[in-house]
Design a protein around this motif. Structure first.
Motif, mmCIF file in Angstrom:
data_model
loop_
_atom_site.group_PDB
_atom_site.id
_atom_site.type_symbol
_atom_site.label_atom_id
_atom_site.label_comp_id
_atom_site.label_asym_id
_atom_site.label_seq_id
_atom_site.Cartn_x
_atom_site.Cartn_y
_atom_site.Cartn_z
ATOM 1 N N MET A 139 39.236 37.128 25.017
ATOM 2 C CA MET A 139 40.579 38.218 25.991
ATOM 3 C C MET A 139 41.834 38.044 26.225
ATOM 4 O O MET A 139 43.169 38.058 26.290
ATOM 5 C CB MET A 139 40.021 39.244 25.973
ATOM 6 C CG MET A 139 39.083 40.551 25.265
ATOM 7 S SD MET A 139 37.923 41.990 26.771
ATOM 8 C CE MET A 139 39.021 43.028 26.510
ATOM 9 N N VAL A 140 41.746 37.287 27.738
ATOM 10 C CA VAL A 140 42.362 36.294 28.337
ATOM 11 C C VAL A 140 43.296 35.458 27.827
ATOM 12 O O VAL A 140 45.411 34.898 27.551
ATOM 13 C CB VAL A 140 41.748 35.568 29.451
ATOM 14 C CG1 VAL A 140 42.958 34.393 30.122
ATOM 15 C CG2 VAL A 140 41.392 36.824 30.261
ATOM 16 N N ASN A 141 42.901 34.438 26.608
ATOM 17 C CA ASN A 141 43.082 33.781 25.952
ATOM 18 C C ASN A 141 44.253 34.730 25.104
ATOM 19 O O ASN A 141 45.864 33.928 24.957
ATOM 20 C CB ASN A 141 42.474 32.564 24.697
ATOM 21 C CG ASN A 141 41.225 31.751 25.856
ATOM 22 O OD1 ASN A 141 42.296 31.737 27.187
ATOM 23 N ND2 ASN A 141 40.774 31.185 25.191
ATOM 24 N N GLU A 142 44.339 35.679 24.363
ATOM 25 C CA GLU A 142 45.248 36.204 23.526
ATOM 26 C C GLU A 142 45.674 37.120 24.514
ATOM 27 O O GLU A 142 47.769 37.185 24.317
ATOM 28 C CB GLU A 142 44.325 37.971 22.725
ATOM 29 C CG GLU A 142 45.177 37.975 22.314
ATOM 30 C CD GLU A 142 43.825 40.044 21.137
ATOM 31 O OE1 GLU A 142 44.812 40.472 20.974
ATOM 32 O OE2 GLU A 142 42.669 39.425 21.892
ATOM 33 N N LEU B 181 32.956 44.782 32.450
ATOM 34 C CA LEU B 181 32.139 44.617 31.089
ATOM 35 C C LEU B 181 30.909 43.852 31.767
ATOM 36 O O LEU B 181 30.087 43.647 30.587
ATOM 37 C CB LEU B 181 32.416 43.551 29.985
ATOM 38 C CG LEU B 181 34.011 43.970 29.408
ATOM 39 C CD1 LEU B 181 33.785 42.197 28.530
ATOM 40 C CD2 LEU B 181 33.291 45.262 28.681
ATOM 41 N N ARG B 182 30.248 44.032 33.096
ATOM 42 C CA ARG B 182 28.712 43.748 33.584
ATOM 43 C C ARG B 182 28.425 42.413 33.296
ATOM 44 O O ARG B 182 27.167 41.962 32.917
ATOM 45 C CB ARG B 182 28.307 45.121 33.581
ATOM 46 C CG ARG B 182 28.436 46.428 34.298
ATOM 47 C CD ARG B 182 28.422 46.655 34.836
ATOM 48 N NE ARG B 182 29.003 47.886 36.263
ATOM 49 C CZ ARG B 182 29.650 47.686 36.902
ATOM 50 N NH1 ARG B 182 31.137 46.903 37.175
ATOM 51 N NH2 ARG B 182 29.764 49.364 37.623
ATOM 52 N N SER C 216 41.830 46.578 27.762
ATOM 53 C CA SER C 216 40.744 47.383 27.750
ATOM 54 C C SER C 216 40.607 48.590 28.876
ATOM 55 O O SER C 216 40.971 48.427 29.628
ATOM 56 C CB SER C 216 40.076 46.206 29.358
ATOM 57 O OG SER C 216 38.769 46.089 29.550
ATOM 58 N N ALA C 217 39.966 48.306 28.401
ATOM 59 C CA ALA C 217 39.113 50.275 28.915
ATOM 60 C C ALA C 217 38.012 50.501 28.736
ATOM 61 O O ALA C 217 36.876 50.391 27.714
ATOM 62 C CB ALA C 217 39.545 50.907 28.014
ATOM 63 N N VAL C 218 37.292 50.567 30.309
ATOM 64 C CA VAL C 218 35.605 50.627 30.294
ATOM 65 C C VAL C 218 35.528 51.674 31.274
ATOM 66 O O VAL C 218 36.383 51.604 32.301
ATOM 67 C CB VAL C 218 34.811 49.127 30.591
ATOM 68 C CG1 VAL C 218 33.154 49.600 30.797
ATOM 69 C CG2 VAL C 218 35.715 48.125 30.086
ATOM 70 N N GLY D 251 39.004 47.417 23.195
ATOM 71 C CA GLY D 251 38.477 45.823 24.166
ATOM 72 C C GLY D 251 37.779 45.286 23.721
ATOM 73 O O GLY D 251 36.888 45.535 23.157
ATOM 74 N N GLY D 252 37.694 44.171 23.323
ATOM 75 C CA GLY D 252 36.839 43.491 22.981
ATOM 76 C C GLY D 252 35.441 42.943 24.499
ATOM 77 O O GLY D 252 35.661 44.088 25.066
ATOM 78 N N SER D 253 34.545 42.316 23.884
ATOM 79 C CA SER D 253 33.269 42.260 24.867
ATOM 80 C C SER D 253 33.314 40.872 25.163
ATOM 81 O O SER D 253 32.339 39.739 25.894
ATOM 82 C CB SER D 253 32.246 42.175 24.395
ATOM 83 O OG SER D 253 31.815 41.716 23.329
#
Length: 213
Positions: free
Chosen positions: A59-62, A26-27, A118-120, A52-54
């Motif tokens: 995200m890790v907690n989820e 996510l830079r 996640s997919a970026v 995925g989110g930002s």
């Protein structure tokens, strides 16, 4: 068109490693965006967050909560919590990126049968590529190591990609060269280089060169 390459399948074995991977994709790691880096900060705005989110922390907690809820167990130390797939196109590719990468995500999710974290898509480096991080959770069990499998499993994954996605976008599939064949080819290359070197030395008047000294 050069073959699309599955550059790596990486096991992520801790929440911290997963978080750092998400931050990189996510830079959100400032030191990676400095001068003399392979990332062009002026092009980061072109990147695409497909799934995925930002917020890496949430995200890790989820992810942790999903694993515990599905398995009924605490997170294993050194267990494979996630898998990161990296698929890349060649520099200056003519492939329709906006069509190709979303289909890669759909194919990979269907092929693995696991949820995607996640997919970026990265368009701020020389080669357009996508990072897909999946949660290796099937039927209440974590199956990270089994999903990675062995060399044959990776070959099957590449072949599936080509048949389901790659060939429709004009990509080609090259066969891998067996180890014994690679050795044979390398020996031929070395022999050819030696023959060429011998020919060069035969054409040089070494006595004149020595006398010049």
């Amino acid at each position: 068109m050069a073959e699309t390459q599955l550059l790596s399948v990486k096991k992520l074995k801790s929440l911290d490693i997963l978080k750092n991977c998400l931050k990189h994709n996510l830079r959100q790691i400032p030191r990676e965006l400095g001068e003399n880096r392979h990332i062009d900060p002026t092009r980061c705005k072109l990147n695409q967050n497909l799934v995925g989110g930002s917020d890496p922390s949430s995200m890790v907690n989820e992810v942790a909560a999903k694993i515990v809820a599905a398995t009924g167990k605490k997170l294993r130390r050194n267990g494979v919590l996630a898998l990161e797939y990296l698929i890349s196109l060649r520099p200056n590719t003519t492939v329709d990126i906006n069509g190709y990468f979303p289909e890669v995500v759909e194919w990979l999710e269907d092929y693995l049968g696991c949820p995607i974290i996640s997919a970026v898509v990265h368009l701020d480096e020389s080669s357009p590529h996508i990072h897909v991080i999946i949660l290796p959770l099937r039927n209440g069990r974590m199956t990270g190591s089994a999903l990675v499998g062995f060399k044959g499993d990776l070959a099957a994954l590449k072949l599936s990609h080509y048949k389901c996605v790659g060939q429709r976008f004009g990509l080609t599939m090259t066969e891998s060269i067996p180890r014994f064949k690679r050795y044979e080819i390398s020996c031929k290359v070395v022999d050819a280089l030696i023959d060429k070197l011998d020919a060069v030395l035969d054409s040089v008047d070494l006595e004149k060169i020595i006398n010049l000294k």
